[in-house]
Every structure is written in C-alpha cells, then in structure tokens.
Design a protein around this motif. Structure first.
Motif, mmCIF file in Angstrom:
data_model
loop_
_atom_site.group_PDB
_atom_site.id
_atom_site.type_symbol
_atom_site.label_atom_id
_atom_site.label_comp_id
_atom_site.label_asym_id
_atom_site.label_seq_id
_atom_site.Cartn_x
_atom_site.Cartn_y
_atom_site.Cartn_z
ATOM 1 N N ALA A 39 35.294 72.614 57.669
ATOM 2 C CA ALA A 39 36.020 73.017 56.631
ATOM 3 C C ALA A 39 36.351 74.246 56.089
ATOM 4 C CB ALA A 39 35.075 72.943 55.821
ATOM 5 N N ARG A 40 35.593 75.645 57.535
ATOM 6 C CA ARG A 40 35.910 76.149 56.870
ATOM 7 C C ARG A 40 37.166 77.179 57.757
ATOM 8 N NH1 ARG A 40 30.282 76.898 56.404
ATOM 9 N NH2 ARG A 40 29.945 77.185 59.155
ATOM 10 N N ARG A 41 36.971 76.703 59.228
ATOM 11 C CA ARG A 41 38.567 76.795 59.845
ATOM 12 C C ARG A 41 39.950 75.866 59.077
ATOM 13 N NH1 ARG A 41 35.956 75.521 65.987
ATOM 14 N NH2 ARG A 41 34.424 76.434 65.757
ATOM 15 N N GLY A 42 39.465 75.091 58.136
ATOM 16 C CA GLY A 42 40.622 74.564 57.611
ATOM 17 C C GLY A 42 41.178 72.803 58.377
ATOM 18 N N GLU A 43 39.776 72.932 59.163
ATOM 19 C CA GLU A 43 40.375 71.541 60.416
ATOM 20 C C GLU A 43 40.009 70.106 59.146
ATOM 21 O OE1 GLU A 43 39.916 72.126 64.596
ATOM 22 O OE2 GLU A 43 39.469 74.284 64.007
ATOM 23 N N HIS A 44 40.968 69.764 58.469
ATOM 24 C CA HIS A 44 40.673 68.205 57.481
ATOM 25 C C HIS A 44 40.661 67.261 58.031
ATOM 26 C CE1 HIS A 44 40.895 71.478 54.915
ATOM 27 N NE2 HIS A 44 42.279 71.806 54.444
ATOM 28 N N GLU A 45 41.119 67.068 58.905
ATOM 29 C CA GLU A 45 40.766 66.141 59.152
ATOM 30 C C GLU A 45 39.637 65.269 60.343
ATOM 31 O OE1 GLU A 45 43.718 67.818 60.484
ATOM 32 O OE2 GLU A 45 45.557 66.773 59.564
ATOM 33 N N LYS A 46 38.844 66.556 60.925
ATOM 34 C CA LYS A 46 37.434 66.079 61.880
ATOM 35 C C LYS A 46 36.754 66.962 61.053
ATOM 36 C CE LYS A 46 39.371 68.916 65.766
ATOM 37 N NZ LYS A 46 39.264 70.496 66.315
ATOM 38 N N VAL A 47 36.604 66.643 59.422
ATOM 39 C CA VAL A 47 36.137 66.773 58.497
ATOM 40 C C VAL A 47 35.504 65.181 57.737
ATOM 41 C CG1 VAL A 47 35.243 68.080 56.582
ATOM 42 C CG2 VAL A 47 36.980 69.342 57.496
ATOM 43 N N VAL A 48 36.369 64.756 57.682
ATOM 44 C CA VAL A 48 37.052 63.844 57.194
ATOM 45 C C VAL A 48 36.240 62.904 58.138
ATOM 46 C CG1 VAL A 48 38.381 61.238 56.161
ATOM 47 C CG2 VAL A 48 38.610 63.843 55.201
ATOM 48 N N ASP A 52 32.879 61.011 57.284
ATOM 49 C CA ASP A 52 32.783 59.102 56.929
ATOM 50 C C ASP A 52 31.671 58.462 57.870
ATOM 51 O OD1 ASP A 52 35.127 59.223 55.649
ATOM 52 O OD2 ASP A 52 36.380 58.605 57.472
ATOM 53 N N LYS A 53 30.909 59.721 58.898
ATOM 54 C CA LYS A 53 30.570 58.835 59.728
ATOM 55 C C LYS A 53 28.997 58.548 59.155
ATOM 56 C CE LYS A 53 33.402 58.023 62.915
ATOM 57 N NZ LYS A 53 33.528 56.353 63.154
ATOM 58 N N LEU A 54 28.658 59.468 58.643
ATOM 59 C CA LEU A 54 27.979 59.776 57.469
ATOM 60 C C LEU A 54 27.536 58.227 56.598
ATOM 61 C CD1 LEU A 54 28.099 63.396 56.509
ATOM 62 C CD2 LEU A 54 26.367 62.282 58.193
ATOM 63 N N GLU A 55 26.044 58.439 56.231
ATOM 64 C CA GLU A 55 24.912 57.310 55.246
ATOM 65 C C GLU A 55 26.347 58.033 53.630
ATOM 66 O OE1 GLU A 55 23.684 54.746 56.086
ATOM 67 O OE2 GLU A 55 24.276 55.079 58.086
ATOM 68 N N PRO A 56 26.408 56.762 52.722
ATOM 69 C CA PRO A 56 26.521 57.482 51.520
ATOM 70 C C PRO A 56 25.533 58.116 51.621
ATOM 71 C CG PRO A 56 27.003 54.892 52.020
ATOM 72 C CD PRO A 56 25.927 55.116 53.077
ATOM 73 N N ALA A 57 24.285 58.073 51.038
ATOM 74 C CA ALA A 57 23.795 58.704 50.189
ATOM 75 C C ALA A 57 23.555 60.521 50.913
ATOM 76 C CB ALA A 57 21.747 58.659 50.367
ATOM 77 N N GLU A 58 23.884 60.650 51.635
ATOM 78 C CA GLU A 58 24.383 61.595 52.536
ATOM 79 C C GLU A 58 25.524 62.385 52.497
ATOM 80 O OE1 GLU A 58 22.531 62.253 56.836
ATOM 81 O OE2 GLU A 58 23.673 60.210 56.958
ATOM 82 N N GLN A 59 26.772 61.352 52.506
ATOM 83 C CA GLN A 59 28.087 61.818 51.577
ATOM 84 C C GLN A 59 28.290 62.456 50.651
ATOM 85 O OE1 GLN A 59 30.761 58.581 52.332
ATOM 86 N NE2 GLN A 59 30.443 58.442 54.064
#
Length: 92
Positions: A39-48, A52-59
């Motif tokens: 996210a700091r690098r601006g690579e938004h697709e990788k961030v998503v 997306d792989k995290l559990e809902p509580a972590e998201q």
C-alpha cells in the motif's frame, strides 16, 4: 559404529512434528504487514489480493481496515468498499 549423540539427534528430529501449511489457503505468515508495505508503494492490486485472503475479523481490524478501504476506493471498487464497511459495522 554410530555415535549416541547422532542417534539421539536423529530421534529428536523425527519426534518433533512438522508444521504443514495452514488450511486457510495461501497467505504469507504476515500478509497484513506485506499488504501494508504494498500500500505504501501504491501497488493496490496486490494489497487487495492479500487482504482478501484474511479472515473477516482481520479485514476489519483497526490496523487493516483503513488501508483496505482506501485501497478499494483508489481502485474505484466502491461496491466492495461498501461491503467491507458494512462487514466492519456488523463485526465491531
């Protein structure tokens, strides 16, 4: 003749269970930190992808949620951002 120390070391290695991959699917050990770096690098697709792989509580945790929401908005994924916000309200 084999030394007793070698035999002891081999038996200890065999006695310790091996740690397999988690059953949650693919995710690095600290995917939230890696996603924050992307996210700091601006690579938004990788961030998503990583969030997306995290559990809902972590998201929806206070550490992840602002970055995840800003990333979805930067990618103009407004419906996904709205779903994430509703999920956060529901969980917290």
């Amino acid at each position: 003749m084999r030394s007793p120390a070698l035999l002891l070391a081999a038996s200890l290695l065999l006695a310790v269970p091996a740690q397999a991959q988690s059953s949650k699917g693919w995710a690095p050990a600290n995917s939230a930190a890696l996603a924050q770096d992307y996210a700091r690098r601006g690579e938004h697709e990788k961030v998503v992808f990583l969030f997306d792989k995290l559990e809902p509580a972590e998201q929806t945790s206070p550490v992840v949620f602002p970055t995840y929401l800003a990333t979805l908005q930067a990618l103009k994924k407004y419906k996904d951002a709205e779903k994430l916000t509703k999920k956060a309200i529901k969980l917290h």
